[in-house]
Design an enzyme around this catalytic site. Structure first.
Site, PDB file in Angstrom:
ATOM      1  N   ARG A   1      27.667  -3.054 -12.383  1.00  0.00           N
ATOM      2  CA  ARG A   1      27.543  -1.998 -11.385  1.00  0.00           C
ATOM      3  C   ARG A   1      28.796  -1.822 -10.549  1.00  0.00           C
ATOM      4  O   ARG A   1      29.316  -0.726 -10.415  1.00  0.00           O
ATOM      5  CB  ARG A   1      26.402  -2.289 -10.423  1.00  0.00           C
ATOM      6  CG  ARG A   1      25.095  -2.455 -11.064  1.00  0.00           C
ATOM      7  CD  ARG A   1      24.695  -1.195 -11.821  1.00  0.00           C
ATOM      8  NE  ARG A   1      23.508  -1.481 -12.598  1.00  0.00           N
ATOM      9  CZ  ARG A   1      22.321  -1.717 -12.079  1.00  0.00           C
ATOM     10  NH1 ARG A   1      22.162  -1.689 -10.785  1.00  0.00           N
ATOM     11  NH2 ARG A   1      21.310  -1.991 -12.858  1.00  0.00           N
ATOM     12  N   THR A   2      29.254  -2.904  -9.959  1.00  0.00           N
ATOM     13  CA  THR A   2      30.390  -2.781  -9.050  1.00  0.00           C
ATOM     14  C   THR A   2      31.610  -2.284  -9.816  1.00  0.00           C
ATOM     15  O   THR A   2      32.358  -1.433  -9.338  1.00  0.00           O
ATOM     16  CB  THR A   2      30.666  -4.128  -8.358  1.00  0.00           C
ATOM     17  OG1 THR A   2      29.470  -4.541  -7.704  1.00  0.00           O
ATOM     18  CG2 THR A   2      31.774  -4.012  -7.348  1.00  0.00           C
TER      19      THR A   2
ATOM     20  N   LYS B   1      42.516 -19.687 -21.314  1.00  0.00           N
ATOM     21  CA  LYS B   1      43.619 -20.562 -21.734  1.00  0.00           C
ATOM     22  C   LYS B   1      44.131 -21.373 -20.559  1.00  0.00           C
ATOM     23  O   LYS B   1      45.140 -22.057 -20.652  1.00  0.00           O
ATOM     24  CB  LYS B   1      44.756 -19.730 -22.334  1.00  0.00           C
ATOM     25  CG  LYS B   1      44.327 -18.888 -23.518  1.00  0.00           C
ATOM     26  CD  LYS B   1      45.525 -18.178 -24.165  1.00  0.00           C
ATOM     27  CE  LYS B   1      45.083 -17.226 -25.271  1.00  0.00           C
ATOM     28  NZ  LYS B   1      44.935 -15.838 -24.797  1.00  0.00           N
TER      29      LYS B   1
ATOM     30  N   ARG C   1      36.837  -9.455  -8.649  1.00  0.00           N
ATOM     31  CA  ARG C   1      35.554 -10.164  -8.548  1.00  0.00           C
ATOM     32  C   ARG C   1      35.787 -11.546  -9.155  1.00  0.00           C
ATOM     33  O   ARG C   1      36.335 -11.642 -10.266  1.00  0.00           O
ATOM     34  CB  ARG C   1      34.489  -9.398  -9.345  1.00  0.00           C
ATOM     35  CG  ARG C   1      33.253 -10.191  -9.763  1.00  0.00           C
ATOM     36  CD  ARG C   1      32.300 -10.483  -8.626  1.00  0.00           C
ATOM     37  NE  ARG C   1      31.801  -9.310  -7.955  1.00  0.00           N
ATOM     38  CZ  ARG C   1      30.640  -8.693  -8.233  1.00  0.00           C
ATOM     39  NH1 ARG C   1      29.861  -9.156  -9.173  1.00  0.00           N
ATOM     40  NH2 ARG C   1      30.273  -7.635  -7.542  1.00  0.00           N
TER      41      ARG C   1
ATOM     42  N   HIS D   1      31.672  -9.550   0.232  1.00  0.00           N
ATOM     43  CA  HIS D   1      31.655  -8.387  -0.665  1.00  0.00           C
ATOM     44  C   HIS D   1      31.784  -7.135   0.218  1.00  0.00           C
ATOM     45  O   HIS D   1      30.851  -6.364   0.380  1.00  0.00           O
ATOM     46  CB  HIS D   1      30.337  -8.376  -1.448  1.00  0.00           C
ATOM     47  CG  HIS D   1      30.308  -7.411  -2.603  1.00  0.00           C
ATOM     48  ND1 HIS D   1      31.373  -6.601  -2.949  1.00  0.00           N
ATOM     49  CD2 HIS D   1      29.330  -7.132  -3.497  1.00  0.00           C
ATOM     50  CE1 HIS D   1      31.035  -5.876  -4.002  1.00  0.00           C
ATOM     51  NE2 HIS D   1      29.806  -6.174  -4.349  1.00  0.00           N
TER      52      HIS D   1
END
Ligand SMILES: [Zn+2]
Lengths: 152, 304
Positions: B53-54, B82, B103, B131
């Site tokens: 969604r974000t 890695k 995020r 957030h």
């Protein structure tokens, strides 16, 4: 010379950290990053009788003059500490530790999910707030037993 | 906004918030006027944690401003597996993009990223931290319904790990809002969030039962209590069940109470609330696009 000073020999040049709360001497060395591998002469007096503190610790580091930014961090675990700079057996400078506003690279963040515990190329950074410290990355506040979070 | 980055909601002043929300309102009213504003711009979407969604919301917002987006793909297919540090990743991506949306599963990740790059960094969720872009769209939704002053707001659910909660609570301290926090004891607000609220002089009260406060509320913000937060599944079902609402629960609520949720919901809001007249969570999700357009427009303006 008073009785307690006899317990730890005098040093010619270096720094004497006096009036450390009893039992915190090893944490003082940890904060200063001194573990003996540098080859500095280090002597410690623990639980020495003290008028001011009842029992105190004393740490003497030979041939190294500690800067105020190094020693101010000690105020978190040894707020009463005095710092004596010694040259040729004389005290040339005597200072109290001052509570810093920030502490860089000394403490590790107790939040295991903090980005500073993820192997990133940064030093920890804590702001001194109220009676504790606060992680500059994840905001976690440490109030109790700050010494337990010293990064050694 | 005076800042170069958007990392936490605690950095936002009332003026900052109102400026973004005003701009979002102008965008919502006339999106075409903003369609080519950032035609030469590339926005990097760096999602180290699955989120549809974000990411879609930022992607849409960027494209509606005429910008392009680049996406590092799934974490499994990227250099992160890695062993590359976040500090290196963002320094590389800075060479491709004019702004970075991040995020990440670790708290403080966006703070760290912002130290290593000169382009704006937008925190789109850092672990159980913050957030803030979600908060801006939450505030937009509240404002469009009730204004932002003289309100009583209840925030319910997982207050300990809920990053949307941490950001919203911090931002609401800029307004005349009574905040009520409703959660099981084990999921109360963390000490650091309470510290900031007290420092900001916020009026807050904590409860374990919604019914203690429901009749006073203008806004009820519900968040999901996740199973992973409980050592034992029975305990989870017992506790989470007390923080679910349905149309019957809301019988005691004010008629103009609005119910919000950052979505996705599972079963914490029953489907019968959707048609109750209180539900605003879909409207809230839709507001993500104009608000994120306004946010990007504001931050990118500062770099030109
Ligand atoms: Zn931390």
């Amino acid at each position: 010379m008073s009785d307690h000073e006899l317990r730890v020999s005098k040093i010619r040049n270096g720094t004497v950290i006096d009036h450390v709360e009893g039992g915190q001497a090893l944490n003082v060395l940890a904060i200063l990053g001194i573990d003996g591998s540098e080859g500095l002469g280090v002597s410690i007096g623990m639980n020495v009788p003290s008028d001011r503190l009842g029992r105190k610790d004393v740490v003497k580091v030979e041939d190294r003059e500690l800067s105020s930014s190094e020693v101010d961090v000690l105020s978190l675990i040894a707020p009463e500490a005095t710092i004596n700079i010694i040259r040729e057996f004389d005290v040339v400078e005597k200072n109290r530790v001052i509570r810093p506003t920030h502490v860089s690279g000394v403490l590790s963040c107790p939040n295991r999910n903090c980005i500073t515990n993820a192997g990133e190329p940064v030093e920890t950074e804590f702001a001194v707030v109220g009676n504790g410290v606060r992680c500059g990355y994840c905001s976690t506040i440490i109030r109790d037993d700050i010494a337990a979070h010293i990064d050694v | 906004m005076r800042q170069d980055h958007l990392i936490t909601a605690t950095q936002l002043s009332r003026d900052d918030i109102e400026a973004v929300l005003d701009r979002a309102r102008r965008i919502a009213a006339d999106p075409a006027a903003f369609a080519d504003r950032h035609a030469e711009t590339v926005l990097a979407l760096c999602f180290f944690e699955p989120s549809t969604r974000t990411k879609m919301s930022f992607d849409t917002a960027a494209k509606r401003l005429g910008a392009d987006t680049i996406d590092m793909g799934t974490v499994e297919s990227s250099s992160v597996t890695k062993g590359e540090s976040l500090a290196d990743t963002v320094r590389v991506i800075e060479g491709y993009a004019d702004a970075i949306v991040l995020r990440h599963p670790s708290e403080g990740a966006a703070t760290l990223a912002a130290e290593f790059v000169d382009v704006p960094v937008i925190n789109a969720g850092d672990g159980a931290g913050q957030h803030p872009s979600q908060t801006l769209l939450d505030l937009y939704t509240v404002r469009e319904n009730h204004g932002l002053d003289g309100l009583t707001v209840g925030i319910m659910g997982d207050l300990k790990y809920g990053r949307t909660v941490h950001s919203l609570a911090a931002a609401l301290t800029n307004f005349d809002v009574n905040q009520h926090f409703i959660s099981p004891d084990s999921l109360r607000l963390p000490r650091s969030v309470r510290f900031d609220l007290h420092e900001a002089g916020a009026q807050l009260r904590e409860h374990t039962d919604l019914e203690d406060v429901l009749p006073e509320l203008d806004v009820l913000y519900v968040t999901r209590i996740q199973k992973e937060r409980f050592p034992d599944e029975n305990e989870y079902h017992r506790v989470a069940g007390q923080y679910r609402i349905d149309a019957g629960t809301l019988a005691d609520a004010r008629e103009d109470l609005i119910v919000m949720h950052p979505l996705p919901r599972v079963d914490e809001i029953a489907a019968d609330v959707d048609t109750s007249g209180h539900a605003r969570y879909f409207e809230q999700a839709h507001n993500g696009v104009p608000v994120r357009m306004a946010l990007l427009d504001t931050l990118l303006e500062g770099t030109q």
